[in-house]
Scaffold this motif. Sequence first.
Motif, PDB file in Angstrom:
ATOM      1  N   SER A 169      75.633 -49.583  14.615  1.00 60.03           N
ATOM      2  CA  SER A 169      76.601 -50.050  14.369  1.00 60.03           C
ATOM      3  C   SER A 169      76.645 -50.787  14.993  1.00 60.03           C
ATOM      4  O   SER A 169      78.249 -51.932  14.239  1.00 60.03           O
ATOM      5  CB  SER A 169      77.553 -48.597  14.759  1.00 60.03           C
ATOM      6  OG  SER A 169      77.460 -48.981  16.738  1.00 60.03           O
ATOM      7  N   ARG A 170      76.238 -51.720  15.884  1.00 57.67           N
ATOM      8  CA  ARG A 170      77.404 -53.044  16.537  1.00 57.67           C
ATOM      9  C   ARG A 170      77.161 -53.953  15.084  1.00 57.67           C
ATOM     10  O   ARG A 170      76.852 -55.143  14.817  1.00 57.67           O
ATOM     11  CB  ARG A 170      76.448 -53.571  17.488  1.00 57.67           C
ATOM     12  CG  ARG A 170      77.330 -52.650  18.811  1.00 57.67           C
ATOM     13  CD  ARG A 170      78.697 -52.746  18.516  1.00 57.67           C
ATOM     14  NE  ARG A 170      78.853 -51.019  18.689  1.00 57.67           N
ATOM     15  CZ  ARG A 170      80.295 -50.632  18.178  1.00 57.67           C
ATOM     16  NH1 ARG A 170      81.122 -51.149  18.706  1.00 57.67           N
ATOM     17  NH2 ARG A 170      80.562 -49.768  17.562  1.00 57.67           N
ATOM     18  N   LYS A 211      78.257 -54.469  12.281  1.00 58.70           N
ATOM     19  CA  LYS A 211      80.177 -55.098  12.519  1.00 58.70           C
ATOM     20  C   LYS A 211      80.457 -56.585  12.329  1.00 58.70           C
ATOM     21  O   LYS A 211      82.026 -56.749  11.992  1.00 58.70           O
ATOM     22  CB  LYS A 211      80.609 -54.804  13.880  1.00 58.70           C
ATOM     23  CG  LYS A 211      80.851 -53.145  13.757  1.00 58.70           C
ATOM     24  CD  LYS A 211      81.788 -52.672  14.991  1.00 58.70           C
ATOM     25  CE  LYS A 211      82.801 -53.454  15.712  1.00 58.70           C
ATOM     26  NZ  LYS A 211      83.920 -52.867  17.023  1.00 58.70           N
ATOM     27  N   GLU A 218      80.365 -53.357  25.977  1.00 61.82           N
ATOM     28  CA  GLU A 218      79.474 -53.387  24.767  1.00 61.82           C
ATOM     29  C   GLU A 218      78.028 -53.730  25.634  1.00 61.82           C
ATOM     30  O   GLU A 218      77.393 -52.951  25.958  1.00 61.82           O
ATOM     31  CB  GLU A 218      79.810 -53.844  23.513  1.00 61.82           C
ATOM     32  CG  GLU A 218      80.785 -53.256  22.569  1.00 61.82           C
ATOM     33  CD  GLU A 218      81.097 -54.126  21.429  1.00 61.82           C
ATOM     34  OE1 GLU A 218      81.631 -53.205  20.237  1.00 61.82           O
ATOM     35  OE2 GLU A 218      80.777 -54.867  21.344  1.00 61.82           O
ATOM     36  N   ASP A 246      91.604 -42.653  20.309  1.00 63.57           N
ATOM     37  CA  ASP A 246      90.624 -44.406  20.263  1.00 63.57           C
ATOM     38  C   ASP A 246      90.067 -44.561  21.782  1.00 63.57           C
ATOM     39  O   ASP A 246      88.873 -44.303  21.814  1.00 63.57           O
ATOM     40  CB  ASP A 246      90.798 -45.759  19.813  1.00 63.57           C
ATOM     41  CG  ASP A 246      90.908 -45.615  18.136  1.00 63.57           C
ATOM     42  OD1 ASP A 246      90.989 -45.017  17.108  1.00 63.57           O
ATOM     43  OD2 ASP A 246      92.003 -46.322  17.362  1.00 63.57           O
ATOM     44  N   ALA A 298      86.389 -43.633  23.626  1.00 69.41           N
ATOM     45  CA  ALA A 298      85.170 -44.800  23.396  1.00 69.41           C
ATOM     46  C   ALA A 298      85.775 -44.631  25.113  1.00 69.41           C
ATOM     47  O   ALA A 298      84.071 -45.116  25.716  1.00 69.41           O
ATOM     48  CB  ALA A 298      86.688 -46.398  23.481  1.00 69.41           C
ATOM     49  N   ARG A 346      82.565 -42.546  25.174  1.00 71.67           N
ATOM     50  CA  ARG A 346      81.184 -42.787  24.675  1.00 71.67           C
ATOM     51  C   ARG A 346      81.199 -43.518  26.156  1.00 71.67           C
ATOM     52  O   ARG A 346      78.923 -43.899  26.163  1.00 71.67           O
ATOM     53  CB  ARG A 346      81.724 -43.658  23.831  1.00 71.67           C
ATOM     54  CG  ARG A 346      79.907 -44.248  23.093  1.00 71.67           C
ATOM     55  CD  ARG A 346      78.862 -43.159  22.736  1.00 71.67           C
ATOM     56  NE  ARG A 346      79.419 -42.304  21.747  1.00 71.67           N
ATOM     57  CZ  ARG A 346      78.100 -41.909  20.929  1.00 71.67           C
ATOM     58  NH1 ARG A 346      77.384 -41.771  21.114  1.00 71.67           N
ATOM     59  NH2 ARG A 346      78.624 -41.398  20.086  1.00 71.67           N
ATOM     60  N   ARG A 385      85.470 -40.292  15.110  1.00 67.56           N
ATOM     61  CA  ARG A 385      85.739 -41.659  16.107  1.00 67.56           C
ATOM     62  C   ARG A 385      84.070 -41.650  16.957  1.00 67.56           C
ATOM     63  O   ARG A 385      84.106 -42.481  17.411  1.00 67.56           O
ATOM     64  CB  ARG A 385      86.668 -41.840  16.983  1.00 67.56           C
ATOM     65  CG  ARG A 385      88.062 -41.859  16.393  1.00 67.56           C
ATOM     66  CD  ARG A 385      89.419 -41.647  17.221  1.00 67.56           C
ATOM     67  NE  ARG A 385      90.199 -42.335  16.977  1.00 67.56           N
ATOM     68  CZ  ARG A 385      91.273 -41.244  15.719  1.00 67.56           C
ATOM     69  NH1 ARG A 385      91.045 -40.661  15.474  1.00 67.56           N
ATOM     70  NH2 ARG A 385      92.533 -41.710  14.955  1.00 67.56           N
ATOM     71  N   ALA A 412      81.774 -43.159  15.847  1.00 69.65           N
ATOM     72  CA  ALA A 412      81.825 -45.139  15.245  1.00 69.65           C
ATOM     73  C   ALA A 412      81.515 -45.997  16.423  1.00 69.65           C
ATOM     74  O   ALA A 412      81.023 -47.182  16.669  1.00 69.65           O
ATOM     75  CB  ALA A 412      83.143 -45.202  15.710  1.00 69.65           C
ATOM     76  N   HIS A 413      80.737 -45.000  17.491  1.00 63.29           N
ATOM     77  CA  HIS A 413      80.012 -45.653  18.785  1.00 63.29           C
ATOM     78  C   HIS A 413      81.219 -46.696  19.748  1.00 63.29           C
ATOM     79  O   HIS A 413      80.086 -48.062  20.224  1.00 63.29           O
ATOM     80  CB  HIS A 413      78.869 -46.396  17.997  1.00 63.29           C
ATOM     81  CG  HIS A 413      77.451 -44.702  18.337  1.00 63.29           C
ATOM     82  ND1 HIS A 413      77.022 -44.432  18.670  1.00 63.29           N
ATOM     83  CD2 HIS A 413      77.489 -44.125  17.238  1.00 63.29           C
ATOM     84  CE1 HIS A 413      76.166 -43.668  18.836  1.00 63.29           C
ATOM     85  NE2 HIS A 413      76.557 -42.960  17.629  1.00 63.29           N
ATOM     86  N   ASN A 414      82.324 -46.686  20.044  1.00 67.36           N
ATOM     87  CA  ASN A 414      83.010 -47.577  20.197  1.00 67.36           C
ATOM     88  C   ASN A 414      82.476 -47.600  21.710  1.00 67.36           C
ATOM     89  O   ASN A 414      82.512 -46.576  22.394  1.00 67.36           O
ATOM     90  CB  ASN A 414      83.992 -47.458  19.518  1.00 67.36           C
ATOM     91  CG  ASN A 414      84.636 -48.444  18.391  1.00 67.36           C
ATOM     92  OD1 ASN A 414      82.878 -48.945  17.679  1.00 67.36           O
ATOM     93  ND2 ASN A 414      85.096 -48.188  17.369  1.00 67.36           N
ATOM     94  N   ARG A 467      84.376 -49.123  25.246  1.00 66.81           N
ATOM     95  CA  ARG A 467      85.675 -49.899  25.742  1.00 66.81           C
ATOM     96  C   ARG A 467      85.361 -50.111  27.467  1.00 66.81           C
ATOM     97  O   ARG A 467      85.638 -48.694  28.265  1.00 66.81           O
ATOM     98  CB  ARG A 467      86.903 -49.913  25.907  1.00 66.81           C
ATOM     99  CG  ARG A 467      87.690 -48.627  26.013  1.00 66.81           C
ATOM    100  CD  ARG A 467      89.003 -48.353  25.376  1.00 66.81           C
ATOM    101  NE  ARG A 467      89.567 -49.029  26.252  1.00 66.81           N
ATOM    102  CZ  ARG A 467      90.907 -49.476  25.240  1.00 66.81           C
ATOM    103  NH1 ARG A 467      91.216 -49.540  24.222  1.00 66.81           N
ATOM    104  NH2 ARG A 467      92.012 -51.070  26.702  1.00 66.81           N
TER     105      ARG A 467
END
Length: 308
Positions: A13-14, A17, A81, A183, A187, A190, A219, A222-224, A226
């Motif tokens: 996923s990274r 992007k 990340e 979101d 995050a 995750r 969501r 998306a593997h986000n 933070r």
Amino acid sequence: MDNREEVREFLTSRRAKVSPQQAGLPSGPRRRVPGLRRSEVAALADVSVEYYAKLERGNLGGVSPAVLEAVARALQLDEAERAHLLHLAQAADGSDALTRPRRRAGTRQWTPRRSLQWTLDAITAGPAFVRNGRMDILAANPLARAFYSDIYADPHNQKNLARFNFLDPASRRFYPDWELFADMAVAILRTEAGRAPHDKELHDLVGELSTRSEEFRTRWGAHNVRHHGTGTKRFHHSLVGDLTLAFEGLDMAAEPGLTLTIYTAEPGSPSEEGLRLLASWAATHETDNPTGQPTTSQRFPSPEGDFA
């Protein structure tokens, strides 16, 4: 949670992007993948294509910090990340205490020390509470309990901010910027999943939310990740209306894995007045209900009813 799958999906996923232009590479014709190719990441990280392909298949065990840093630079990872990638690597090695279940931070039976509750109660101008990485509210001052009245009022929320966000319709009123809060919640979860992959209660929560909420499921994929340390958020409280509050999240040295969050309003602002009115209401009702958990009959009336 399957560490190899987590690693594979996170790195993929990274990579998707980062565009060739962002990496300083020519885009070229006939690109079949979004973002960078594996070979381009390998070149940017100064490792062989075969070695990087092994990493992206989920094999992070034994990878040196230098290689992890090179991959992080190639994928242009931010601070959160990079930390997540490090936690995934530590979980693959099975060598870091953060990757094992944490008794104090991970149990629902955890109760605050008296001195911690005294500290929370001493904060009277803003909501203050302690949460874990699963977003369970573990301790709170009276103003936080009044602030999060919808969460406390519905036992199905189990005092969990993520469950409230995705499964309680009241969250869409309380959070004017609901998409942003959604979101952030995912995050945070995750991030915790990378830090504590063996946390069964976290695994169960993610499974419940994935099953019951498409908004969460999308969501989560998306593997986000933070770091949730400071910022400003908007709320709409049923008693005092719109509030714009700044927050600070502080890691608790005496309780690894727990975060103390304090909300405050700009001095002299309407939001500060709103918190003052809410604190007045909370002080009155804490006397009547020492647990601080609003019952159905205590759901807040309109401002005119209490403060006209």
